[in-house]
Design an enzyme around this catalytic site. Structure first.
Site, PDB file in Angstrom:
ATOM      1  N   ASP A   1       0.800  -1.221   0.000  1.00 22.22           N
ATOM      2  CA  ASP A   1       0.000   0.000   0.000  1.00 22.22           C
ATOM      3  C   ASP A   1       0.834   1.273   0.000  1.00 22.22           C
ATOM      4  O   ASP A   1       0.279   2.374  -0.059  1.00 22.22           O
ATOM      5  CB  ASP A   1      -0.944  -0.005   1.201  1.00 22.22           C
ATOM      6  CG  ASP A   1      -2.064  -1.011   1.050  1.00 22.22           C
ATOM      7  OD1 ASP A   1      -2.574  -1.156  -0.069  1.00 22.22           O
ATOM      8  OD2 ASP A   1      -2.425  -1.670   2.049  1.00 22.22           O
TER       9      ASP A   1
ATOM     10  N   ASP B   1      -5.661  -5.325  -5.527  1.00 21.45           N
ATOM     11  CA  ASP B   1      -5.378  -3.936  -5.182  1.00 21.45           C
ATOM     12  C   ASP B   1      -3.967  -3.523  -5.602  1.00 21.45           C
ATOM     13  O   ASP B   1      -3.706  -2.345  -5.886  1.00 21.45           O
ATOM     14  CB  ASP B   1      -5.498  -3.724  -3.669  1.00 21.45           C
ATOM     15  CG  ASP B   1      -6.673  -4.430  -3.016  1.00 21.45           C
ATOM     16  OD1 ASP B   1      -7.010  -5.544  -3.455  1.00 21.45           O
ATOM     17  OD2 ASP B   1      -7.222  -3.893  -2.048  1.00 21.45           O
TER      18      ASP B   1
END
Length: 412
Positions: free
Chosen positions: A123, A185
């Site tokens: 992330d 993601d």
């Protein structure tokens, strides 16, 4: 009389053509004004959020459907880049110095993310691209470029050359017995590697990003182009083990936001590589997504939820896809598809901008009805910062397209 009728008919044709041309221009203008009206709404909601935050060291993350106040977080949270990113889009749309200073203040709070002692997961891309990425693009300051390159170094450290992908959740190796996992993601975070390779970082970062995209394309989609949330690989041999989920309904279900990340991510990969295999592929996964949409173009959180049509929606997925379609439209080599994608994006944006989805007086977010992680029972039917980020991004892209309609004569 016949000559007069012929001349009159010809004149009516000319008038009709002129009126159509005028209507086209008016339509573009109306779209720009409509988008600016929605962006003005976003500006008002940003002001409300700024006035409601307890202090400027926390970041707004989400608001539950039965609450009116933001749950806040810090810069280490995976969503921490979205609030600075929202502020950067506000600045881009206003040009106001005060708005730039606000965006810079929240961006610079992200600096601990690239400290040597910090061990991130995938992330780091979300966290850096939405904050320092915008800061560098808007200011050109070398210090922000260095932060981006440092972030890319941290992301690249998670690359396993035997597998050919970035490790998504290091903790899942121990916690879940997943030898090497890559979640959908992570397609969004590849842009950080491309950015570094394009801006003085190691050239092999581009190869890492392309390898990850290729492996994801080959293993994380089913024959019908629906997607798995997670791909598991053998960390020694690099072999694909199986697809599964963490946030979807089941291992075999069609989780809408995961697929939205894929659409957006493969659009980035095509933009960065120019390789038509990724364009043709993203077209197919868009078709799979659109074919399952309800009439208002905002998906259910999982397309296979047996409670449909009573199942909760995910406005964040709609915002992500709407923004991706606008970028893809200007990259498309098929102008009929480009036009189709803008039309689809507009339908999504207009639905999100209706009273059914805008937060308006209910709270200070932009949107209602997003779903964070239903299996883990949090952020269900909530307002969430990444939904707001991709919504303001999509509105900005839509407005800019139609402000420059002369460059895009194929626009609907």
């Amino acid at each position: 009389m016949k000559i007069y009728r012929a001349v009159k008919s010809f004149s009516m044709v000319i008038l009709a053509v002129a009126m159509a041309a005028g209507a086209t221009g008016a339509s573009a203008g109306n779209r720009v004004r409509w988008a600016e009206k929605q962006l003005a709404y976003c500006d008002r909601q940003i002001e409300r959020t700024l006035s409601e935050l307890p202090n400027d060291s926390v970041l707004p993350r989400s608001i539950d459907i039965d609450k009116t106040s933001w749950k806040t977080t810090d810069h280490f949270d995976w969503t921490s880049g979205f609030w600075p990113g929202i502020l950067w889009y506000r600045y881009e749309n206003s040009g106001c110095l005060a708005h730039e200073l606000q965006a810079l203040m929240y961006t610079e709070r992200q600096s601990p993310l690239v400290c040597p002692a910090h061990k991130p997961d995938h992330d780091i891309g979300f966290q850096m691209l939405c904050s320092y990425g915008h800061a560098y693009r808007n200011t050109g300051r070398r210090e922000y470029l260095e932060k981006m390159l440092d972030g890319a170094d941290k992301l690249a450290a998670l690359y396993n050359p035997k597998v050919g992908t970035i490790l998504s959740w290091p903790h899942a190796v121990k916690d879940d017995g997943w030898p090497h996992n890559s979640i959908m993601d992570n397609m969004m975070n590849l842009e950080l590697l491309f950015f570094a390779a394009n801006n003085g970082g190691p050239a092999e970062y581009r190869d890492m990003a392309v390898s990850h995209a290729r492996r994801t394309m080959n293993h994380q989609f089913r024959p019908d182009y629906t997607s798995y949330h997670v791909a598991l690989y053998d960390s020694i041999s690099g072999d694909f083990i199986r697809g599964c989920t963490n946030q979807g309904l089941s291992d075999d279900s069609f989780w809408s936001r995961g697929h939205a990340w894929g659409i957006y991510g493969f659009t980035i990969v095509y933009r960065e590589t120019g390789d038509k295999q990724y364009l043709r592929f993203v077209e197919k996964i868009i078709d799979a997504y659109v074919s399952r949409l309800p009439k208002d173009y905002v998906p259910f959180w999982d397309f296979d939820d047996p409670d449909i049509p009573r199942a909760t929606r995910d406005a964040s997925a709609a915002a992500i896809v709407s923004s991706a379609l606008l970028e893809l439209s200007v990259l498309e080599d098929d102008k009929a598809k480009a036009k189709e994608y803008v039309t689809l994006s507009e339908k999504m944006l207009r639905s999100l901008s209706s009273k059914n989805y805008q937060s308006r007086k209910q709270n200070s977010a932009f949107l209602l009805h997003s779903t964070g992680n239903l299996p883990a029972d949090y952020e269900i039917d909530a307002s969430i910062n990444y939904a707001d980020y991709y919504y303001i991004e999509a509105l900005t892209r839509f407005r800019n397209l139609y402000k420059n309609k002369d460059k895009y004569p194929w626009l609907p």
